[in-house]
Enzyme design. Structure first.
Site, PDB file in Angstrom:
ATOM      1  N   GLU A   1      49.446 134.604  69.850  1.00 54.76           N
ATOM      2  CA  GLU A   1      50.919 134.311  70.401  1.00 54.76           C
ATOM      3  C   GLU A   1      50.791 134.338  71.908  1.00 54.76           C
ATOM      4  O   GLU A   1      51.115 135.196  72.830  1.00 54.76           O
ATOM      5  CB  GLU A   1      51.963 135.390  69.870  1.00 54.76           C
ATOM      6  CG  GLU A   1      51.905 135.146  68.540  1.00 54.76           C
ATOM      7  CD  GLU A   1      52.896 136.126  67.919  1.00 54.76           C
ATOM      8  OE1 GLU A   1      53.697 136.821  68.508  1.00 54.76           O
ATOM      9  OE2 GLU A   1      52.927 136.355  66.648  1.00 54.76           O
TER      10      GLU A   1
ATOM     11  N   GLU B   1      50.342 132.384  58.151  1.00 60.88           N
ATOM     12  CA  GLU B   1      51.734 133.483  57.753  1.00 60.88           C
ATOM     13  C   GLU B   1      52.684 132.731  56.974  1.00 60.88           C
ATOM     14  O   GLU B   1      53.850 132.873  57.331  1.00 60.88           O
ATOM     15  CB  GLU B   1      51.906 133.918  58.904  1.00 60.88           C
ATOM     16  CG  GLU B   1      50.737 134.572  59.720  1.00 60.88           C
ATOM     17  CD  GLU B   1      51.266 135.479  60.920  1.00 60.88           C
ATOM     18  OE1 GLU B   1      52.353 135.814  60.996  1.00 60.88           O
ATOM     19  OE2 GLU B   1      50.349 135.745  61.834  1.00 60.88           O
TER      20      GLU B   1
END
Ligand code: G3I
Length: 368
Positions: free
Chosen positions: A161, A277
């Protein structure tokens, strides 16, 4: 097509038809005699898995489901820095060691998540990075952790991220403690350190928010391509883009063309695309369980069909395997919107949901 594949596809097709009815009862009947996701994925050349924690070891039914359905696991939080290095130079590998041992005992692969993130850092590190940052605080940590699991962790989310266009930078990078400490070079530094520590590990840049159409979606995708292209041009050892795939059919719907164009640009950079995920959030009010499950299955199938059509995916992991253990249960949104989230392939009793069949049908079609 061989007999085994035919039988599989026909039972899954029937399950697909069952979706149009209330779906659940018929799907549960089929589940008693279907192959597992692990079987189906193996037949198509994928690894399939989920996020795990050692506290799940106590849940016999859940662990049976993990062994049945998964050929790969990742630590939901026990391989993050606040757990591995709670104070400077003091390491606690107990949780990660137990998860890696479980994976290998059950002939599963293990993903490392994550070496460099703006979150889940111990307080001492945040203080050091904000005060007098030391490059060793990044590179030595990576050398120690990746070196310890050399040959036992097949892929690492080296940086997680790093993009956030909402922070307003022209390059779309997130204004994180790492960027403030070392500038944009922290990303290259991390990947070089990881490659030096385990030259055979697949090194992944992992992120979210590029799957759907939403306010920052285009900027997130374009900044991601710009960052990855720069890394490849500089010879940074990066092997894959990890799509977290926290899908959100209500607020961030998938446009297949937008997603396919983005993924093609990543493929054109010579990168693999891993699904790291996967889950489907649906806090929409007033929807029946059946409708939520149908929407989650349709969203999952739409997403995976696009991703797998690029033929550069090796692994698909969900963020948890059962609704019983989803991070979204802790979400501040869940109680507000009423009802318990149902974001994963198995329900609280480990019974396969329409999302399970959506994954099975997507991975059953060999695209590798
Ligand atoms: O329960 C333990 C406690 O026993 C222990 O003493 C303590 C030590 O720090 O940890 C406690 O566990 C916490 C865990 O949530 C409980 O489930 C961890 O501290 C905490 O870090 C963890 O939060 C995780 C979060 O990332 C931050 O690490 C969530 O489980 C996890 O689902 C979430 O996962 C992130 C991915 O890494 C990146 N993508 C988004 C995803 C969802 O936010």
């Amino acid at each position: 097509m061989n007999r085994r594949k035919f039988l599989l596809l026909s039972s899954l097709a029937w399950a697909g038809l069952a979706f149009r009815g209330n779906g659940i009862a018929e799907a549960q009947q089929i589940s008693k005699r279907s192959l597992t996701l692990r079987d189906i994925a193996r037949g198509s050349g994928y690894d399939i898995g989920c996020a795990m924690t050692t506290s799940r070891f106590e849940d016999k039914l859940f662990m049976e489901a993990v062994r049945r359905e998964c050929s790969c696991i990742v630590a939901e939080y026990q391989s993050k820095r606040h757990v591995l290095e709670p104070s400077r130079g003091m390491f606690d590998f107990e949780g990660m060691d137990r998860l890696v041992a479980f994976a290998h005992k059950n002939k599963m692969k293990f993903r490392g998540h994550t070496l460099v993130w703006h979150a889940a850092n111990p307080a001492w590190l945040v203080a050091e990075l904000n005060d007098v940052p030391k490059e060793g605080g990044l590179t030595e940590y990576i050398a120690k952790v990746v070196g310890r699991y050399r040959g036992r962790v097949h892929s690492w989310d080296v940086v997680n991220e790093a993009i956030n266009p909402a922070d307003g930078r022209s390059d779309g990078l997130r204004e994180s403690i790492w960027l403030k400490a070392f500038g944009t070079s922290y990303i290259d530094m991390a990947f070089h350190a990881a490659h030096e520590a385990d030259p055979n590990a697949s090194l992944v840049y992992n992120d979210y928010n590029t799957e759907g159409v939403w306010k920052y979606g285009d900027a997130w995708r374009s900044s991601t391509i710009e960052m990855l292209a720069g890394m490849k041009a500089r010879g940074v050892p990066i092997h894959a883009y990890g799509m977290q795939a926290h899908l959100d059919p209500n607020d961030r719907p998938i446009d297949p063309k937008v997603l396919a164009n983005f993924l093609q640009e990543i493929k054109d950079l010579g990168l693999r695309i891993q699904v790291t995920e996967l889950d489907v959030r649906d806090f929409k009010l007033g929807r029946s369980v059946e409708e939520k499950n149908r929407i989650a299955a349709e969203t999952t199938k739409l997403f995976l069909d696009v991703v797998l059509s690029l033929s550069v995916t090796d692994e698909i992991l969900t963020w948890g395997l059962s609704d019983k253990y989803s991070w979204l249960n802790d979400s501040k949104n869940a109680p507000f919107y009423g009802g318990i989230p149902s974001p994963l392939p198995l329900d609280w009793k480990m019974v396969r949901k329409p999302m399970w069949y959506a994954i099975a049908k997507s991975i059953a079609v060999k695209t590798k």
